[in-house]
Design a protein around this motif. Structure first.
Motif, PDB file in Angstrom:
ATOM      1  N   GLU A  72     -19.005  27.302   0.896  1.00 29.39           N
ATOM      2  CA  GLU A  72     -20.274  27.290   1.628  1.00 29.39           C
ATOM      3  C   GLU A  72     -21.270  26.341   0.965  1.00 29.39           C
ATOM      4  OE1 GLU A  72     -20.714  28.942   4.489  1.00 29.39           O
ATOM      5  OE2 GLU A  72     -18.654  29.676   4.305  1.00 29.39           O
ATOM      6  N   ASP A  73     -22.175  25.777   1.776  1.00 26.81           N
ATOM      7  CA  ASP A  73     -23.221  24.893   1.258  1.00 26.81           C
ATOM      8  C   ASP A  73     -24.124  25.622   0.270  1.00 26.81           C
ATOM      9  OD1 ASP A  73     -22.245  22.789   2.727  1.00 26.81           O
ATOM     10  OD2 ASP A  73     -23.774  22.905   4.292  1.00 26.81           O
ATOM     11  N   SER A  74     -24.288  26.925   0.440  1.00 23.03           N
ATOM     12  CA  SER A  74     -25.146  27.699  -0.465  1.00 23.03           C
ATOM     13  C   SER A  74     -24.601  27.655  -1.897  1.00 23.03           C
ATOM     14  CB  SER A  74     -25.274  29.142   0.008  1.00 23.03           C
ATOM     15  OG  SER A  74     -24.010  29.769   0.048  1.00 23.03           O
ATOM     16  N   PHE A  75     -23.282  27.575  -2.059  1.00 17.17           N
ATOM     17  CA  PHE A  75     -22.708  27.480  -3.396  1.00 17.17           C
ATOM     18  C   PHE A  75     -23.136  26.176  -4.069  1.00 17.17           C
ATOM     19  CE2 PHE A  75     -19.533  25.728  -6.244  1.00 17.17           C
ATOM     20  CZ  PHE A  75     -19.560  26.691  -7.232  1.00 17.17           C
ATOM     21  N   TYR A  76     -23.111  25.083  -3.304  1.00 15.55           N
ATOM     22  CA  TYR A  76     -23.509  23.795  -3.870  1.00 15.55           C
ATOM     23  C   TYR A  76     -24.979  23.806  -4.276  1.00 15.55           C
ATOM     24  CZ  TYR A  76     -19.014  21.914  -2.495  1.00 15.55           C
ATOM     25  OH  TYR A  76     -17.674  21.689  -2.376  1.00 15.55           O
ATOM     26  N   GLN A  77     -25.808  24.495  -3.500  1.00 13.42           N
ATOM     27  CA  GLN A  77     -27.222  24.616  -3.849  1.00 13.42           C
ATOM     28  C   GLN A  77     -27.381  25.421  -5.138  1.00 13.42           C
ATOM     29  OE1 GLN A  77     -29.780  23.019  -2.544  1.00 13.42           O
ATOM     30  NE2 GLN A  77     -31.110  23.943  -4.078  1.00 13.42           N
ATOM     31  N   GLU A  78     -26.631  26.504  -5.255  1.00 11.33           N
ATOM     32  CA  GLU A  78     -26.664  27.328  -6.470  1.00 11.33           C
ATOM     33  C   GLU A  78     -26.199  26.507  -7.680  1.00 11.33           C
ATOM     34  OE1 GLU A  78     -24.352  31.225  -8.329  1.00 11.33           O
ATOM     35  OE2 GLU A  78     -24.153  30.792  -6.184  1.00 11.33           O
ATOM     36  N   LEU A  79     -25.138  25.725  -7.500  1.00 13.30           N
ATOM     37  CA  LEU A  79     -24.622  24.881  -8.573  1.00 13.30           C
ATOM     38  C   LEU A  79     -25.637  23.819  -8.969  1.00 13.30           C
ATOM     39  CD1 LEU A  79     -22.264  24.100 -10.423  1.00 13.30           C
ATOM     40  CD2 LEU A  79     -21.351  22.736  -8.527  1.00 13.30           C
ATOM     41  N   PHE A  80     -26.287  23.223  -7.985  1.00  9.52           N
ATOM     42  CA  PHE A  80     -27.323  22.214  -8.241  1.00  9.52           C
ATOM     43  C   PHE A  80     -28.442  22.804  -9.091  1.00  9.52           C
ATOM     44  CE2 PHE A  80     -31.085  19.715  -7.306  1.00  9.52           C
ATOM     45  CZ  PHE A  80     -30.614  18.413  -7.321  1.00  9.52           C
ATOM     46  N   GLU A  81     -28.924  23.987  -8.695  1.00 15.17           N
ATOM     47  CA  GLU A  81     -30.005  24.647  -9.434  1.00 15.17           C
ATOM     48  C   GLU A  81     -29.560  25.027 -10.843  1.00 15.17           C
ATOM     49  OE1 GLU A  81     -31.182  27.866  -6.883  1.00 15.17           O
ATOM     50  OE2 GLU A  81     -31.984  26.490  -5.367  1.00 15.17           O
ATOM     51  N   TYR A  82     -28.328  25.483 -10.990  1.00 19.20           N
ATOM     52  CA  TYR A  82     -27.812  25.876 -12.297  1.00 19.20           C
ATOM     53  C   TYR A  82     -27.752  24.661 -13.236  1.00 19.20           C
ATOM     54  CZ  TYR A  82     -24.629  27.560 -15.906  1.00 19.20           C
ATOM     55  OH  TYR A  82     -24.070  27.898 -17.106  1.00 19.20           O
ATOM     56  N   ILE A  83     -27.202  23.560 -12.754  1.00 17.32           N
ATOM     57  CA  ILE A  83     -27.081  22.364 -13.588  1.00 17.32           C
ATOM     58  C   ILE A  83     -28.457  21.773 -13.881  1.00 17.32           C
ATOM     59  CG2 ILE A  83     -26.222  19.989 -13.636  1.00 17.32           C
ATOM     60  CD1 ILE A  83     -23.644  21.024 -12.374  1.00 17.32           C
ATOM     61  N   GLU A  84     -29.337  21.806 -12.899  1.00 23.93           N
ATOM     62  CA  GLU A  84     -30.707  21.328 -13.116  1.00 23.93           C
ATOM     63  C   GLU A  84     -31.368  22.128 -14.247  1.00 23.93           C
ATOM     64  OE1 GLU A  84     -33.871  19.792  -9.900  1.00 23.93           O
ATOM     65  OE2 GLU A  84     -33.472  21.948  -9.785  1.00 23.93           O
ATOM     66  N   HIS A  85     -31.179  23.434 -14.236  1.00 28.03           N
ATOM     67  CA  HIS A  85     -31.725  24.315 -15.279  1.00 28.03           C
ATOM     68  C   HIS A  85     -31.100  23.993 -16.641  1.00 28.03           C
ATOM     69  CE1 HIS A  85     -33.170  27.945 -17.249  1.00 28.03           C
ATOM     70  NE2 HIS A  85     -31.927  28.180 -17.635  1.00 28.03           N
ATOM     71  N   LYS A  86     -29.777  23.817 -16.679  1.00 25.65           N
ATOM     72  CA  LYS A  86     -29.085  23.517 -17.935  1.00 25.65           C
ATOM     73  C   LYS A  86     -29.552  22.175 -18.521  1.00 25.65           C
ATOM     74  CE  LYS A  86     -25.804  25.367 -19.517  1.00 25.65           C
ATOM     75  NZ  LYS A  86     -25.655  26.278 -20.650  1.00 25.65           N
ATOM     76  N   ILE A  87     -29.747  21.182 -17.660  1.00 25.61           N
ATOM     77  CA  ILE A  87     -30.215  19.875 -18.123  1.00 25.61           C
ATOM     78  C   ILE A  87     -31.617  20.004 -18.718  1.00 25.61           C
ATOM     79  CG2 ILE A  87     -30.964  17.584 -17.369  1.00 25.61           C
ATOM     80  CD1 ILE A  87     -28.613  17.682 -15.339  1.00 25.61           C
ATOM     81  N   ALA A  88     -32.495  20.709 -18.021  1.00 26.57           N
ATOM     82  CA  ALA A  88     -33.867  20.902 -18.510  1.00 26.57           C
ATOM     83  C   ALA A  88     -33.863  21.659 -19.832  1.00 26.57           C
ATOM     84  CB  ALA A  88     -34.695  21.641 -17.473  1.00 26.57           C
ATOM     85  N   ARG A  89     -33.030  22.653 -19.931  1.00 30.11           N
ATOM     86  CA  ARG A  89     -32.937  23.454 -21.161  1.00 30.11           C
ATOM     87  C   ARG A  89     -32.428  22.602 -22.332  1.00 30.11           C
ATOM     88  NH1 ARG A  89     -31.910  29.245 -22.419  1.00 30.11           N
ATOM     89  NH2 ARG A  89     -30.619  29.210 -24.276  1.00 30.11           N
ATOM     90  N   ASN A  90     -31.415  21.783 -22.077  1.00 26.86           N
ATOM     91  CA  ASN A  90     -30.885  20.907 -23.119  1.00 26.86           C
ATOM     92  C   ASN A  90     -31.938  19.900 -23.577  1.00 26.86           C
ATOM     93  OD1 ASN A  90     -28.438  22.200 -23.024  1.00 26.86           O
ATOM     94  ND2 ASN A  90     -27.419  20.630 -21.815  1.00 26.86           N
ATOM     95  N   GLU A  91     -32.693  19.362 -22.634  1.00 27.74           N
ATOM     96  CA  GLU A  91     -33.767  18.414 -22.979  1.00 27.74           C
ATOM     97  C   GLU A  91     -34.824  19.094 -23.848  1.00 27.74           C
ATOM     98  OE1 GLU A  91     -34.251  15.085 -21.945  1.00 27.74           O
ATOM     99  OE2 GLU A  91     -32.203  15.146 -21.207  1.00 27.74           O
ATOM    100  N   LEU A  92     -35.181  20.310 -23.489  1.00 27.68           N
ATOM    101  CA  LEU A  92     -36.206  21.047 -24.227  1.00 27.68           C
ATOM    102  C   LEU A  92     -35.770  21.303 -25.661  1.00 27.68           C
ATOM    103  CD1 LEU A  92     -38.886  22.666 -24.166  1.00 27.68           C
ATOM    104  CD2 LEU A  92     -37.523  24.649 -23.512  1.00 27.68           C
ATOM    105  N   PHE A  93     -34.548  21.768 -25.843  1.00 22.59           N
ATOM    106  CA  PHE A  93     -34.074  22.073 -27.190  1.00 22.59           C
ATOM    107  C   PHE A  93     -33.786  20.814 -27.996  1.00 22.59           C
ATOM    108  CE2 PHE A  93     -33.222  26.259 -25.232  1.00 22.59           C
ATOM    109  CZ  PHE A  93     -33.962  27.011 -26.148  1.00 22.59           C
ATOM    110  N   ARG A  94     -33.387  19.749 -27.323  1.00 25.73           N
ATOM    111  CA  ARG A  94     -33.132  18.486 -28.024  1.00 25.73           C
ATOM    112  C   ARG A  94     -34.451  17.912 -28.567  1.00 25.73           C
ATOM    113  NH1 ARG A  94     -30.386  15.249 -24.183  1.00 25.73           N
ATOM    114  NH2 ARG A  94     -28.724  16.754 -24.433  1.00 25.73           N
ATOM    115  N   SER A  95     -35.549  18.071 -27.807  1.00 27.93           N
ATOM    116  CA  SER A  95     -36.843  17.534 -28.227  1.00 27.93           C
ATOM    117  C   SER A  95     -37.452  18.325 -29.388  1.00 27.93           C
ATOM    118  CB  SER A  95     -37.814  17.499 -27.054  1.00 27.93           C
ATOM    119  OG  SER A  95     -38.144  18.819 -26.649  1.00 27.93           O
ATOM    120  N   LYS A  96     -37.017  19.566 -29.577  1.00 27.76           N
ATOM    121  CA  LYS A  96     -37.551  20.409 -30.661  1.00 27.76           C
ATOM    122  C   LYS A  96     -36.891  20.116 -32.001  1.00 27.76           C
ATOM    123  CE  LYS A  96     -39.289  24.289 -28.048  1.00 27.76           C
ATOM    124  NZ  LYS A  96     -39.300  25.742 -27.910  1.00 27.76           N
ATOM    125  N   LYS A  97     -35.772  19.397 -31.981  1.00 27.33           N
ATOM    126  CA  LYS A  97     -35.047  19.123 -33.240  1.00 27.33           C
ATOM    127  C   LYS A  97     -35.683  18.000 -34.005  1.00 27.33           C
ATOM    128  CE  LYS A  97     -30.592  20.933 -31.954  1.00 27.33           C
ATOM    129  NZ  LYS A  97     -29.201  20.656 -31.748  1.00 27.33           N
TER     130      LYS A  97
END
Length: 97
Positions: A72-97
């Motif tokens: 379903e298209d809803s799965f792709y939307q969920e995956l998009f949001e999940y990866i978007e969150h993971k990327i933002a989280r990685n950027e945040l923690f990378r900038s704190k180092k």
């Protein structure tokens, strides 16, 4: 020194360290889920944490082919949001180092 586990990105067909990929799993009940732990039972496929890859996967129905199911298209939307969150989280923690 321990070897790093590599997995193939379903979209680009390139090998990446497992930590840099997101695992998608098809369960026994034929459900498709994001597997944040990478250890859920079932058939797994990996995708790199790149938002463009999700668009390609949706357009070409890559997961439909990999799992033999209609995704379903809803799965792709969920995956998009999940990866978007993971990327933002990685950027945040990378900038704190």
């Amino acid at each position: 020194m321990k070897k790093e586990a590599l997995r193939m990105d379903l979209i680009t067909r390139q090998m990446f360290p497992k930590k840099e990929l997101v695992r998608i799993v098809r369960t026994k009940d034929q459900d498709i889920k994001i597997d944040p732990t990478g250890k859920a039972p079932g058939r797994g496929a990996y995708i790199a944490m790149d938002l463009k890859n999700i668009e390609v996967a949706k357009k070409k129905k890559i997961f439909d082919q990999a799992f033999g199911l209609k995704i379903e298209d809803s799965f792709y939307q969920e995956l998009f949001e999940y990866i978007e969150h993971k990327i933002a989280r990685n950027e945040l923690f990378r900038s704190k180092k």
